[in-house]
Each structure stands twice: as C-alpha cells, then as structure tokens.
Enzyme design. Structure first.
Site, PDB file in Angstrom:
ATOM      1  N   ARG A 106     -13.736  -8.396   1.937  1.00 46.37           N
ATOM      2  CA  ARG A 106     -12.317  -8.145   1.670  1.00 46.37           C
ATOM      3  C   ARG A 106     -11.498  -9.382   2.046  1.00 46.37           C
ATOM      4  O   ARG A 106     -10.585  -9.782   1.323  1.00 46.37           O
ATOM      5  CB  ARG A 106     -11.836  -6.919   2.480  1.00 46.37           C
ATOM      6  CG  ARG A 106     -12.382  -5.581   2.004  1.00 46.37           C
ATOM      7  CD  ARG A 106     -11.810  -5.213   0.645  1.00 46.37           C
ATOM      8  NE  ARG A 106     -10.364  -5.226   0.653  1.00 46.37           N
ATOM      9  CZ  ARG A 106      -9.591  -4.193   1.019  1.00 46.37           C
ATOM     10  NH1 ARG A 106     -10.141  -3.042   1.348  1.00 46.37           N
ATOM     11  NH2 ARG A 106      -8.267  -4.296   0.995  1.00 46.37           N
ATOM     12  N   CYS A 121     -16.360   1.806   0.374  1.00 49.92           N
ATOM     13  CA  CYS A 121     -15.199   0.989   0.750  1.00 49.92           C
ATOM     14  C   CYS A 121     -14.841   1.136   2.224  1.00 49.92           C
ATOM     15  O   CYS A 121     -14.190   0.263   2.789  1.00 49.92           O
ATOM     16  CB  CYS A 121     -14.004   1.334  -0.143  1.00 49.92           C
ATOM     17  SG  CYS A 121     -13.459   3.048   0.002  1.00 49.92           S
ATOM     18  N   GLN A 123     -10.484  -3.747  -3.329  1.00 47.72           N
ATOM     19  CA  GLN A 123     -11.811  -3.341  -2.897  1.00 47.72           C
ATOM     20  C   GLN A 123     -12.861  -3.766  -3.921  1.00 47.72           C
ATOM     21  O   GLN A 123     -13.981  -4.138  -3.577  1.00 47.72           O
ATOM     22  CB  GLN A 123     -11.862  -1.827  -2.676  1.00 47.72           C
ATOM     23  CG  GLN A 123     -13.146  -1.359  -2.056  1.00 47.72           C
ATOM     24  CD  GLN A 123     -13.362  -1.917  -0.646  1.00 47.72           C
ATOM     25  OE1 GLN A 123     -12.478  -1.802   0.204  1.00 47.72           O
ATOM     26  NE2 GLN A 123     -14.508  -2.532  -0.387  1.00 47.72           N
ATOM     27  N   ASP A 165     -17.282   7.305  -1.872  1.00 45.58           N
ATOM     28  CA  ASP A 165     -16.022   7.204  -1.121  1.00 45.58           C
ATOM     29  C   ASP A 165     -15.758   8.583  -0.512  1.00 45.58           C
ATOM     30  O   ASP A 165     -16.426   9.568  -0.873  1.00 45.58           O
ATOM     31  CB  ASP A 165     -14.899   6.796  -2.100  1.00 45.58           C
ATOM     32  CG  ASP A 165     -13.561   6.526  -1.421  1.00 45.58           C
ATOM     33  OD1 ASP A 165     -13.521   6.409  -0.178  1.00 45.58           O
ATOM     34  OD2 ASP A 165     -12.540   6.434  -2.140  1.00 45.58           O
ATOM     35  N   HIS A 209      -7.420   0.836  -6.471  1.00 48.04           N
ATOM     36  CA  HIS A 209      -7.653   0.001  -5.276  1.00 48.04           C
ATOM     37  C   HIS A 209      -8.366  -1.281  -5.724  1.00 48.04           C
ATOM     38  O   HIS A 209      -9.542  -1.505  -5.403  1.00 48.04           O
ATOM     39  CB  HIS A 209      -8.488   0.788  -4.259  1.00 48.04           C
ATOM     40  CG  HIS A 209      -8.504   0.183  -2.886  1.00 48.04           C
ATOM     41  ND1 HIS A 209      -7.709  -0.881  -2.514  1.00 48.04           N
ATOM     42  CD2 HIS A 209      -9.229   0.503  -1.764  1.00 48.04           C
ATOM     43  CE1 HIS A 209      -7.947  -1.188  -1.253  1.00 48.04           C
ATOM     44  NE2 HIS A 209      -8.852  -0.371  -0.778  1.00 48.04           N
ATOM     45  N   ARG A 229       0.887  -1.185   0.000  1.00 46.65           N
ATOM     46  CA  ARG A 229       0.000   0.000   0.000  1.00 46.65           C
ATOM     47  C   ARG A 229       0.913   1.219   0.000  1.00 46.65           C
ATOM     48  O   ARG A 229       1.660   1.453   0.956  1.00 46.65           O
ATOM     49  CB  ARG A 229      -0.915  -0.001   1.221  1.00 46.65           C
ATOM     50  CG  ARG A 229      -1.666   1.316   1.363  1.00 46.65           C
ATOM     51  CD  ARG A 229      -2.777   1.271   2.399  1.00 46.65           C
ATOM     52  NE  ARG A 229      -3.933   0.576   1.874  1.00 46.65           N
ATOM     53  CZ  ARG A 229      -5.163   0.663   2.392  1.00 46.65           C
ATOM     54  NH1 ARG A 229      -5.384   1.425   3.445  1.00 46.65           N
ATOM     55  NH2 ARG A 229      -6.181  -0.004   1.870  1.00 46.65           N
TER      56      ARG A 229
HETATM   57  N1  NVA Z   1      -9.967   6.788  -1.681  1.00 47.13           N
HETATM   58  C1  NVA Z   1      -9.639   6.371  -0.341  1.00 47.13           C
HETATM   59  C2  NVA Z   1      -9.884   4.906  -0.171  1.00 47.13           C
HETATM   60  C3  NVA Z   1      -9.610   4.380   1.219  1.00 47.13           C
HETATM   61  C4  NVA Z   1      -9.801   2.906   1.339  1.00 47.13           C
HETATM   62  C5  NVA Z   1      -8.187   6.705  -0.050  1.00 47.13           C
HETATM   63  O1  NVA Z   1      -7.338   6.497  -0.934  1.00 47.13           O
HETATM   64  O2  NVA Z   1      -7.894   7.175   1.045  1.00 47.13           O
HETATM   65  N1   CP Z   2     -11.321  -0.040   2.379  1.00 49.01           N
HETATM   66  C1   CP Z   2     -10.070  -0.087   2.825  1.00 49.01           C
HETATM   67  O1   CP Z   2      -9.121  -0.337   2.076  1.00 49.01           O
HETATM   68  O2   CP Z   2      -9.939   0.110   4.161  1.00 49.01           O
HETATM   69  P1   CP Z   2      -8.595   0.319   4.981  1.00 49.01           P
HETATM   70  O3   CP Z   2      -7.992   1.622   4.555  1.00 49.01           O
HETATM   71  O4   CP Z   2      -9.039   0.331   6.422  1.00 49.01           O
HETATM   72  O5   CP Z   2      -7.658  -0.825   4.694  1.00 49.01           O
END
Ligand code: NVA
Ligand code: CP
Length: 307
Positions: free
Chosen positions: A293, A265, A140, A225, A137, A110
C-alpha cells in the site's frame, strides 16, 4: 508549493480514471520505489509538498502508509478527522474542497458515498484520491496488483477468484479485470451480488459462480474481504449466516492451483471469512500486500502531483 496555474487535475476516483498503461507504469514505479527504500537511498521527489487526508471512516493501513510514504518523499501528510474539522460540523463538501485545495498539493478522501467523493473532486484544484468509499477501493488494487506482479509477473489471462461480498473491493477487482485483462470469478451468495452496472461493464472478464468450491478450481489467486464492511456493523449477524459457506479455508484453497496466492485487504476476521491456517500459509501474501500500500501510493502521488 501549491500550483497557481488552473490546469485540470487528474483524480483517482476509481481504477477507470487511469489507462492500463498508466496503471502498469505506477506499479513498475512502486516496485522501483520499494527497492530505493530498501537500499536506504534518499528520494525526496515530493519535498515541501503536502497531502491532506480526509477520513470519515476508520483506518490503519491507509493512514499510516500515506503518512510514512509522504515522509519518505520529503513531504508531509495532514490527518483530518470529522471530529476535528468543520466538515464534521456541516461545512459543505464543495467549500471544504475549495479551501483545502488552495493549500495542499493532493487530497485523499475516505468516505461513504462515491457521489460525495465526486463532488469533492469537482471542486478541487488538486488531485483527489479515493481512499475507500462504499463503492470502490482502488488503492488496495494498486497494492494487490503490485504484489501479484512481484511474485508471478503479468496477471493478464490469469484466473482470480473473489470469495464473499460483492462490495467495494469486489467492484475494484471487477474494474481491475478490465484494466489488466484477467478473468474474475465471483463466488457470492444470492442477495450479495456486486452492482449490476459495474459488473455489466466488465462482463467479458467476470462471471458469478455461486458454489465457492467449484469457483476455486484452478484459480491462480484467491481473494476475500470481511463479510460486513464499515457502516454495515448492525448487519453482522445476518451476514454471518448468509456467508457461512463462503469461508476461505484449506479445503477451498486445495481446489485452486497448487501455487495459488491468497490476498486479503485486511483487517481480517480469522474464523469468519478466512481461517487462520490460510492467512498463515506459505502462499498467503497479506503482509507484503499491506506493505505495498505504501509503495504503490508513493508511486501514485508522484504520478498525480508531478504529472
Ligand atoms: N470492504 C471493507 C474494506 C476495508 C479495507 C470495508 O469497506 O470496510
Ligand atoms: N486495507 C485497508 O484499507 O486498511 P485500513 O482500513 O486499515 O486503511
């Protein structure tokens, strides 16, 4: 039990790295693994296998779903944060990938830039999974699609509405529209459109509709989101203004089909991108979506590690 043969590993850097048939197979397997777990049966298909988890951004769901998933499958997951690794002190991505991939069977990353993830994968001997970048992502989407299939069957030909930022999740929905054959309406304010190249690549499936209420008409699935993603915290105030008309609330859901599902998500900000009433309504499937997930990532791990 790290492999010593030098076969090129499969990676999941975006949903386009798998064929539609492979994606369907993973989702079906996820549903199967969920029922194996529900029945309390032991299924240790990744016994003695190790997953390394490189996190440069925060996480609740991704970390816990991978750790619990690896436990179910008889393996182990190792959490690595930049505070504790040499990567955080400037060791090159390439070197980190070379070293980790000689020790573990799969690596999830990540991070911010998709190009850093691609660089990591290019130097890894084992499969690398995109666990969120600024661009995509995909994990998800596996969970979201599993949730849709469980509730409503095939998504081909259905209408999905994305409300809000043209961000990493939106980009993955665009990729999914192509891979799964659904129509995607994107309701986003000017200045927050998805990446043009990504949108262009799925143009037969996607359209931008500025008016969220018009976009919601007869939608089968409504998804949103956060307005400010990780790394955009200082834009919060500016984004709250820009997205003020893009909240998913009861009025918007009333425009969609009567049986429309709602997904997010998570984490969600109640009162910003979505009201509490929508998260808590009958057709909101956000908690199952979060649980899935774990099941869909277990299926993905089996697929990538065993081939
Ligand atoms: N768009 C959000 C998704 C979090 C799971 C982010 O990147 O923070
Ligand atoms: N939806 C998602 O990826 O959640 P986290 O940021 O908690 O891993």
């Amino acid at each position: 039990m790290t492999s010593t043969t030098q076969k090129q590993p499969r990676h999941l850097l975006s949903l386009l790295d798998l064929t539609p048939a492979e994606l369907h197979k993973i989702i079906n397997r996820a549903i199967e693994l969920k029922s194996i777990l529900r029945r309390g049966e032991l299924h240790e298909s990744l016994k003695n296998r190790t997953l390394a988890m490189v996190f440069e951004k925060s996480s609740t769901r991704t970390r816990v779903s991978f750790e619990a998933g690896m436990t179910h499958l008889g393996g182990k997951a190792i959490f690595l944060s930049p505070r504790d690794t040499q990567l955080g002190r400037g060791e090159p991505i390439e070197d980190t990938a070379r070293v980790l991939s000689r020790m573990v069977d799969c690596i999830m990353v990540r991070t911010y830039k998709q190009s850093d993830l691609a660089l990591f994968a290019a130097h890894s001997r084992v499969p690398v999974i995109n666990a969120l970048t600024d661009l995509f992502h995909p994990l998800q989407l596996l969970a979201d699609l599993q949730t849709w299939f469980e509730h409503r069957g095939d998504i081909k030909g259905k209408t999905v509405l994305w409300v809000g930022d043209g961000n990493n999740m939106c980009h993955s929905y665009i990729n999914a529209s192509k891979q799964f054959g659904f129509k995607l309406r994107i309701a986003c304010p000017k200045g927050f459109d998805p990446d043009t190249t990504i949108l262009e690549s799925a143009k037969e499936h996607c359209e931008i509709i500025r008016d969220p209420l018009a976009a919601a008409e007869n939608a089968d699935l409504v998804v949103t989101d956060v307005w400010a993603s990780m790394g955009q915290e200082e834009e919060q105030a500016k984004r709250e203004q820009a997205f003020a008309n893009y909240q998913v609330n009861d009025m918007l859901m009333d425009q969609a089909r009567k049986d429309a599902l709602f997904m997010h998500c998570l984490p969600a900000h109640r009162g910003e991108e979505v009201t509490a009433s929508v998260i808590d309504r009958k057709d909101s499937v956000v908690w199952e979506e979060a649980e899935n997930r774990m099941h869909s990532q277990k299926a993905l791990l089996e697929f990538l590690i065993h081939g």
